[in-house]
Design an enzyme around this catalytic site. Structure first.
Site, short mmCIF file in Angstrom:
data_model
loop_
_atom_site.label_atom_id
_atom_site.label_comp_id
_atom_site.label_asym_id
_atom_site.label_seq_id
_atom_site.Cartn_x
_atom_site.Cartn_y
_atom_site.Cartn_z
N ARG A 18 35.92 47.18 48.04
CA ARG A 18 36.87 47.18 49.16
C ARG A 18 37.02 48.57 49.76
NH1 ARG A 18 37.46 42.99 45.82
NH2 ARG A 18 38.58 41.12 46.48
N ASP A 305 37.47 37.11 34.74
CA ASP A 305 36.29 37.84 34.29
C ASP A 305 36.37 38.22 32.81
OD1 ASP A 305 35.23 37.63 36.82
OD2 ASP A 305 35.97 39.58 37.47
N LYS A 332 29.87 31.57 38.15
CA LYS A 332 29.80 33.04 38.12
C LYS A 332 28.34 33.47 38.08
CE LYS A 332 34.15 33.70 38.49
NZ LYS A 332 34.65 34.28 39.75
N ARG A 336 28.83 30.55 33.10
CA ARG A 336 29.43 31.36 32.03
C ARG A 336 30.18 30.49 31.02
NH1 ARG A 336 32.23 36.50 34.79
NH2 ARG A 336 30.20 37.55 34.94
C1 S3P Z 1 36.32 39.26 42.62
C2 S3P Z 1 36.91 38.05 42.52
C3 S3P Z 1 36.58 37.07 41.44
C4 S3P Z 1 35.90 37.77 40.28
C5 S3P Z 1 34.81 38.69 40.71
C6 S3P Z 1 35.34 39.77 41.64
C7 S3P Z 1 36.69 40.13 43.75
O1 S3P Z 1 35.68 36.11 41.95
O2 S3P Z 1 35.40 36.82 39.36
O3 S3P Z 1 34.20 39.32 39.59
O4 S3P Z 1 36.36 41.33 43.73
O5 S3P Z 1 37.33 39.63 44.69
P1 S3P Z 1 36.19 34.81 42.76
O6 S3P Z 1 36.83 35.24 44.01
O7 S3P Z 1 34.94 34.01 43.01
O8 S3P Z 1 37.13 34.11 41.81
#
Ligand code: S3P
Length: 417
Positions: A18, A305, A332, A336
């Site tokens: 971000r 995660d 994932k 997973r």
């Molecule tokens: C993330 C959101 C999650 C997470 C990923 C990182 C993010 O995924 O599992 O490792 O940075 O917004 P999802 O939005 O698919 O749940």
């Protein structure tokens, strides 16, 4: 064997993506400190560079020369998001806001993951988004002329929420996302830090189209998802005393600490110096005996995660644990859910999947095993800790830890005795 001393982890992967993206969209130059050194964040960097963004320096300290809202350039070729779902989904939202076309590709794992979840809302905003017949990548976006929407997301996903909000910045009117369950809120916090107004009301987040972002300094905290490997390993290895320093304590990410506390873990949380929009803490861990735990479906987005490493903790706890509502885990970097159940069985623990639930019965000792990482970084690091606790074993494809934590194995062995 035990762990002792102090550990630090790479910068938060979610926050790092971000920081680069908002830096790219801002007016002025953004200084980022603590950027993740992982391959996923590097994928976001190279995609942004292909979209005309100048980024200097290398992780952990980089500077991003912003191109201003709507100022990215049409890329000359495909954008390769590598293994990173966050790169593909968030940047799909950004490109949707621009009046050009781009096509995202990824590695073998990423091209199997579901993309309809971002394509649908972006189409509703007016973008043209093409996927394969299986609704997977390559993902082609032709953007521009978006209109704001209010979107009740059927999926609890911070990536989906963020893609829509980033598109919403480039849309006319306001754009709102209503989540079924609250997910990590790094995008919302960072938008505010860049001076864009963000409306928050329960599980509804609203941004206003045309809000310009002002470059700022972003200090990225240590990644709680990486810290979790240390915290669980130190909890399980008798005689361990370990301090894990400078870890993000955003409550949308610390669900794993609550679960470990319920299991009887000895983790002292000390607030540390704040890092911009994200709070930070030190985690002081002493080894302890664990008991089984029930984790409810509503808790899952706050520890999504960390399921593999929490399941490893459950495999050494007394009694049976149940993690409910894990369907998202199937989508994932690997399946997973199946991967973690197989990993625990290889180590000699009982684990099975019932519907969307994972049920794990603890064992006192792990067996030396051959563990398949399925090219999934979190399974690789979980398997490594399992093998270390077993006193031996092999992790196939262990190298994929570089996706989020390139120095993991070396750092770990330096504190292990
Ligand atoms: C993330 C959101 C999650 C997470 C990923 C990182 C993010 O995924 O599992 O490792 O940075 O917004 P999802 O939005 O698919 O749940």
């Amino acid at each position: 064997m035990k762990l002792s001393g102090e550990a630090r982890v790479p910068g938060d992967k979610s926050v790092s993506h971000r920081a680069l993206i908002l830096g790219a969209l801002a007016d002025g130059e953004t200084a980022v400190e603590g950027l993740s050194s992982g391959a996923d964040v590097h994928s976001t960097r190279t995609c942004l560079e292909a979209l005309g963004v100048e980024i200097s320096g290398s992780a952990p300290n980089v500077r991003v020369r912003g191109r201003g809202l709507g100022g990215l350039k049409e890329p000359a070729g495909d954008l390769d998001a590598g293994n990173s779902g966050t790169t593909m989904r968030l940047l799909a939202g950004v490109v949707a806001g621009h009046g050009f076309s781009a096509r995202f590709t990824g590695d073998e794992s990423l091209v199997r993951r579901p993309m309809k979840r971002v394509a649908e809302p972006l189409r509703a905003m007016g973008a043209k988004v093409d996927l394969t017949p299986a609704d997977t990548a390559p993902l082609a976006v032709s953007g521009g002329g978006l209109k704001g929407i209010e979107y009740a997301s059927p999926t609890a996903s911070a990536q989906v929420k963020s893609a829509i909000l980033l598109a919403g910045l480039h849309a006319s009117g306001s754009t709102a996302v209503i989540e079924p369950v609250a997910t990590r809120d790094h995008t919302e916090r960072m938008l505010s830090a860049f001076g864009a107004p963000v409306g928050l009301s329960g599980r509804k987040v609203t941004v206003t189209g045309g809000s310009r972002l002002k470059a700022t300094k972003v200090l990225i905290p240590g990644d709680p998802s990486s810290a979790a490997f240390w915290v669980v390993a130190a909890t399980l290895a008798e005689g361990s005393e370990l301090a894990v320093r400078g870890i993000g304590s955003n409550p949308t990410r610390t669900g794993y600490l609550s679960v470990l506390a319920r299991m009887g873990a000895d983790i002292h949380r000390e607030p540390a110096r704040g890092e911009g929009g994200e709070a930070v803490e030190d985690l002081i861990v002493s080894s302890s005996e664990l008991r089984g735990v029930e984790v409810g479906a509503a808790e899952i987005p706050g520890l999504i995660d960390e399921i593999p490493i929490l399941a490893l903790a459950a495999a050494r706890a007394e009694g049976t644990s149940r993690f409910r509502g894990l369907d998202e885990l199937r989508h994932k970097e690997s399946d997973r859910l199946a991967g973690v159940a197989a990993l625990l069985r290889a180590l000699g623990a009982q684990s099975r999947i019932e519907g969307d639930d994972l049920i794990v019965t603890g064992t006192e000792k792990f067996a030396a095993a051959r563990i398949d990482s399925l090219a999934d970084h979190r399974l690789a690091m979980t398997g490594f800790i399992g093998a270390w606790l077993a006193g031996g074993g092999t992790v196939l494809g262990a190298d994929c830890a570089k996706i989020s934590y390139p120095s993991f194995y070396g750092d770990f062995m330096a504190r292990a005795s």
